[in-house]
Each structure stands twice: as structure tokens, then as C-alpha cells.
Design a protein around this motif. Structure first.
Motif, PDB file in Angstrom:
ATOM      1  N   TYR A  33       9.818  -6.757   1.524  1.00  0.00           N
ATOM      2  CA  TYR A  33       9.939  -7.731   2.607  1.00  0.00           C
ATOM      3  C   TYR A  33       8.870  -8.788   2.396  1.00  0.00           C
ATOM      4  CZ  TYR A  33      12.647  -4.165   5.118  1.00  0.00           C
ATOM      5  OH  TYR A  33      13.596  -3.231   5.495  1.00  0.00           O
ATOM      6  N   TYR A  35       6.781 -11.815   4.599  1.00  0.00           N
ATOM      7  CA  TYR A  35       6.473 -12.339   5.929  1.00  0.00           C
ATOM      8  C   TYR A  35       5.502 -13.512   5.782  1.00  0.00           C
ATOM      9  CZ  TYR A  35       8.259  -7.892   7.761  1.00  0.00           C
ATOM     10  OH  TYR A  35       9.049  -6.811   8.080  1.00  0.00           O
ATOM     11  N   LEU A  43       2.984 -12.132  12.353  1.00  0.00           N
ATOM     12  CA  LEU A  43       3.774 -12.312  11.134  1.00  0.00           C
ATOM     13  C   LEU A  43       5.236 -12.552  11.494  1.00  0.00           C
ATOM     14  CD1 LEU A  43       1.192 -10.675  10.244  1.00  0.00           C
ATOM     15  CD2 LEU A  43       2.609  -9.834   8.369  1.00  0.00           C
ATOM     16  N   ALA A  89      -0.640 -17.685   5.471  1.00  0.00           N
ATOM     17  CA  ALA A  89      -0.811 -16.451   4.699  1.00  0.00           C
ATOM     18  C   ALA A  89       0.565 -15.832   4.519  1.00  0.00           C
ATOM     19  CB  ALA A  89      -1.744 -15.492   5.419  1.00  0.00           C
ATOM     20  N   PHE A  91       2.598 -12.515   3.340  1.00  0.00           N
ATOM     21  CA  PHE A  91       2.438 -11.082   3.124  1.00  0.00           C
ATOM     22  C   PHE A  91       3.719 -10.484   2.578  1.00  0.00           C
ATOM     23  CE2 PHE A  91      -1.648 -10.070   4.971  1.00  0.00           C
ATOM     24  CZ  PHE A  91      -1.887 -11.137   5.811  1.00  0.00           C
ATOM     25  N   GLN A 103       6.657   0.215   6.653  1.00  0.00           N
ATOM     26  CA  GLN A 103       6.426  -0.786   5.625  1.00  0.00           C
ATOM     27  C   GLN A 103       4.925  -0.857   5.347  1.00  0.00           C
ATOM     28  OE1 GLN A 103       8.354  -4.556   6.577  1.00  0.00           O
ATOM     29  NE2 GLN A 103      10.126  -3.467   7.406  1.00  0.00           N
ATOM     30  N   TYR A 104       4.592  -0.855   4.066  1.00  0.00           N
ATOM     31  CA  TYR A 104       3.204  -0.902   3.631  1.00  0.00           C
ATOM     32  C   TYR A 104       2.919  -2.296   3.093  1.00  0.00           C
ATOM     33  CZ  TYR A 104       3.554   4.120   4.113  1.00  0.00           C
ATOM     34  OH  TYR A 104       3.749   5.371   4.623  1.00  0.00           O
ATOM     35  N   PHE A 105       1.842  -2.881   3.611  1.00  0.00           N
ATOM     36  CA  PHE A 105       1.575  -4.288   3.327  1.00  0.00           C
ATOM     37  C   PHE A 105       0.580  -4.488   2.190  1.00  0.00           C
ATOM     38  CE2 PHE A 105       3.610  -6.922   6.538  1.00  0.00           C
ATOM     39  CZ  PHE A 105       4.079  -5.954   7.417  1.00  0.00           C
ATOM     40  N   GLY A 106       0.779  -5.576   1.467  1.00  0.00           N
ATOM     41  CA  GLY A 106      -0.206  -6.048   0.518  1.00  0.00           C
ATOM     42  C   GLY A 106      -1.291  -6.846   1.217  1.00  0.00           C
ATOM     43  N   PRO A 107      -2.294  -7.308   0.469  1.00  0.00           N
ATOM     44  CA  PRO A 107      -3.422  -8.028   1.064  1.00  0.00           C
ATOM     45  C   PRO A 107      -3.105  -9.469   1.432  1.00  0.00           C
ATOM     46  CG  PRO A 107      -3.710  -7.883  -1.298  1.00  0.00           C
ATOM     47  CD  PRO A 107      -2.481  -7.075  -0.970  1.00  0.00           C
ATOM     48  N   ARG A 110      -3.113 -16.365   0.550  1.00  0.00           N
ATOM     49  CA  ARG A 110      -3.376 -17.500   1.444  1.00  0.00           C
ATOM     50  C   ARG A 110      -3.102 -18.776   0.685  1.00  0.00           C
ATOM     51  NH1 ARG A 110      -5.766 -18.390   6.123  1.00  0.00           N
ATOM     52  NH2 ARG A 110      -6.469 -16.243   6.289  1.00  0.00           N
TER      53      ARG A 110
ATOM     54  N   TYR B  37      -0.175  -2.242  14.097  1.00  0.00           N
ATOM     55  CA  TYR B  37      -0.888  -2.590  12.872  1.00  0.00           C
ATOM     56  C   TYR B  37      -2.209  -3.227  13.254  1.00  0.00           C
ATOM     57  CZ  TYR B  37       3.122  -1.935   9.710  1.00  0.00           C
ATOM     58  OH  TYR B  37       4.151  -1.412   8.951  1.00  0.00           O
ATOM     59  N   GLN B  44      -6.109  -7.801   5.686  1.00  0.00           N
ATOM     60  CA  GLN B  44      -5.183  -6.764   5.248  1.00  0.00           C
ATOM     61  C   GLN B  44      -4.494  -6.171   6.466  1.00  0.00           C
ATOM     62  OE1 GLN B  44      -4.778  -5.055   1.889  1.00  0.00           O
ATOM     63  NE2 GLN B  44      -3.028  -4.317   3.032  1.00  0.00           N
ATOM     64  N   MET B  45      -3.194  -5.959   6.390  1.00  0.00           N
ATOM     65  CA  MET B  45      -2.444  -5.325   7.481  1.00  0.00           C
ATOM     66  C   MET B  45      -2.468  -3.813   7.262  1.00  0.00           C
ATOM     67  SD  MET B  45      -1.253  -7.605   9.596  1.00  0.00           S
ATOM     68  CE  MET B  45       0.176  -6.898  10.412  1.00  0.00           C
ATOM     69  N   PHE B 107       7.023  -8.950  15.196  1.00  0.00           N
ATOM     70  CA  PHE B 107       5.645  -8.778  15.633  1.00  0.00           C
ATOM     71  C   PHE B 107       5.374  -9.527  16.932  1.00  0.00           C
ATOM     72  CE2 PHE B 107       3.363  -6.727  12.153  1.00  0.00           C
ATOM     73  CZ  PHE B 107       4.244  -6.858  11.095  1.00  0.00           C
TER      74      PHE B 107
END
Lengths: 114, 117
Positions: A33, A35, A43, A89, A91, A103-107, A110, B37, B44-45, B107
Motif C-alpha cells: 500500500y 499512503y 495518512l 511524506a 509511506f 499493515q507494517y509501515f516503512g520509515p 519525505r 498507530y 516511523q509509523m 486514518f
């Protein structure tokens, strides 16, 4: 087990240039995904991809934005002819399967457009 | 369309105290998941906790717990024994299957939590 990787972490472009954002999902995850987060906002969903397929791009602007998730390699979010309003930003998140799941997010990347 | 509302833009809490962050949502779906979250200054999320709508029991993760009121469409987060590292933006999020077949997260605008030493 590495988490979701995104690069670059920071990207500066001038108006009219192209921006390419990369996302490598967690190992074993084939659902990605994208965002976008504007300043002081939550987001907002842009696009959902599985390997080699775009499943849902309902949140993506109709022009200048595209996304892909090839059989090999990372997912790419591409923004052509960037404008100042694209500064945000971005994501990427991955999940291991279709269906309702975490869902696992990346950093994030930007993007700043000058 | 699904919406998520966080009515508290900013909150503060003394270290070691308890704080509750509010979240309400609107949906006509019966099967969905809810999440909190955390986004620290690093941006970082980080997943804090999740709740499946079909489960009546409130989820807990160490110092974090939720109060899920399905009929009222309310999903608040309680943080006990607040620590300085809890200082962050907290986002409530909702997911269910969309008409296009995805499970996108919706969100809220977030609550900025400051833990005061």
C-alpha cells in the motif's frame, strides 16, 4: 527479518522534475500500500498493489502519478512533473496476504519540491 | 465512505499517569479492524494495538489497552504508567474491504501526546 524498506528517506526535486520512490516490502509480503501524509494531517491512501497488479488506485491523482510492483524488485511510486503541492511524506506499508490484516509501515520518504 | 474522527488535537500527561485518547468512526460494515498507530518524531509509523470488530473482548498490549464500544462506534486508547518515550502523534485507523477489493486504512487526523517529566 528486515522490516519494510523505503528509499530514499529524503528527496528534493525542482518543479517539473520526476520523483521516484522505492519500497521493498517485508520478506514474504506480496501486498503493498502507498499512503501520503501532508503536514499536520493523517495518512491518506493512494494505491494498493499485489505483485504485477494494481488492485485499487482510487486514492491516486489521475495525472502525473503512477505505481508499479514488478515480479522482481521493489514497488515504485513515480511522480512526473512535480509541483510544490506534491511535497509530503510518502509511506509504504506491506502485509502478508489479502484480506483484513495488519499493515507494517516503512520509515517513509519525505519529498520536498522547490 | 468510512470516516475516523479524533476530537483531541493535543493532550498532555504527567509521567507515570494514565491518559485516554478518543476515537470514533463511522461505517455501515459489520466486519472490520481498528488500529492505533504511533508516530514519534522520527515519523516511523509503529503499530500499537489492533482490535477485530467481531471480538467483544478489548485488546491489551502491556501498558496499552482499548475500550471498544461497537454500538457507539467508539475506540479509545488508554495508556497506563505513561513514559517519556510515549511522546508521539497517535493515529486511530480503520480498515475493511473496499468496493475495489483493497483493505486500505482510513486514518484520523491524529492526537499529539506529550508526556511531561
Amino acid at each position: 527479518n528486515a522490516g519494510v524498506m523505503q528509499n530514499p528517506r529524503h528527496l528534493v526535486r525542482r518543479r517539473g522534475q520526476e520523483a521516484r520512490l522505492r519500497c521493498s516490502p517485508m520478506k514474504g509480503h506480496s501486498h503493498v500500500y502507498w499512503y501520503r501524509q501532508l503536514p499536520e494531517e493523517g495518512l491518506k491512501f493512494m494505491v494498493y498493489l499485489q505483485k504485477e497488479n494494481i488492485i485499487d488506485e482510487s486514492g491516486m491523482p489521475k495525472e502525473r502519478f503512477s505505481a508499479e510492483f514488478p515480479k522482481e524488485g521493489p514497488s515504485i511510486l513515480r511522480i512526473q512533473q512535480v509541483v510544490r503541492g506534491d511535497s509530503a511524506a510518502y509511506f509504504c506499508a506491506s502485509s502478508p496476504r489479502a484480506g483484513v490484516d495488519t499493515q507494517y509501515f516503512g520509515p517513509g520518504t519525505r519529498l520536498t519540491v522547490l | 465512505a468510512q470516516t475516523v474522527t479524533q476530537s483531541q488535537p493535543e493532550m498532555s500527561v504527567q509521567e507515570a499517569e494514565t491518559v485516554t485518547l478518543s476515537c470514533t468512526y463511522d461505517t455501515s460494515e459489520n466486519n472490520y479492524y481498528l488500529f492505533w498507530y504511533k508516530q514519534p518524531p522520527s515519523r516511523q509509523m509503529i503499530l500499537v494495538i489492533r482490535q477485530e470488530a467481531y471480538k467483544q473482548q478489548n485488546a491489551t498490549e502491556n501498558r496499552f489497552s482499548v475500550n471498544f464500544q461497537k454500538a457507539a462506534k467508539s475506540f479509545s486508547l488508554k495508556i497506563s504508567d505513561s513514559q517519556l518515550g510515549d511522546t508521539a502523534m497517535y493515529f486511530c485507523a480503520f480498515t475493511t474491504i473496499s468496493g475495489a477489493g483493497s483493505y486500505q486504512l482510513t486514518f484520523g487526523k491524529g492526537t499529539k501526546l506529550s508526556v511531561i517529566p
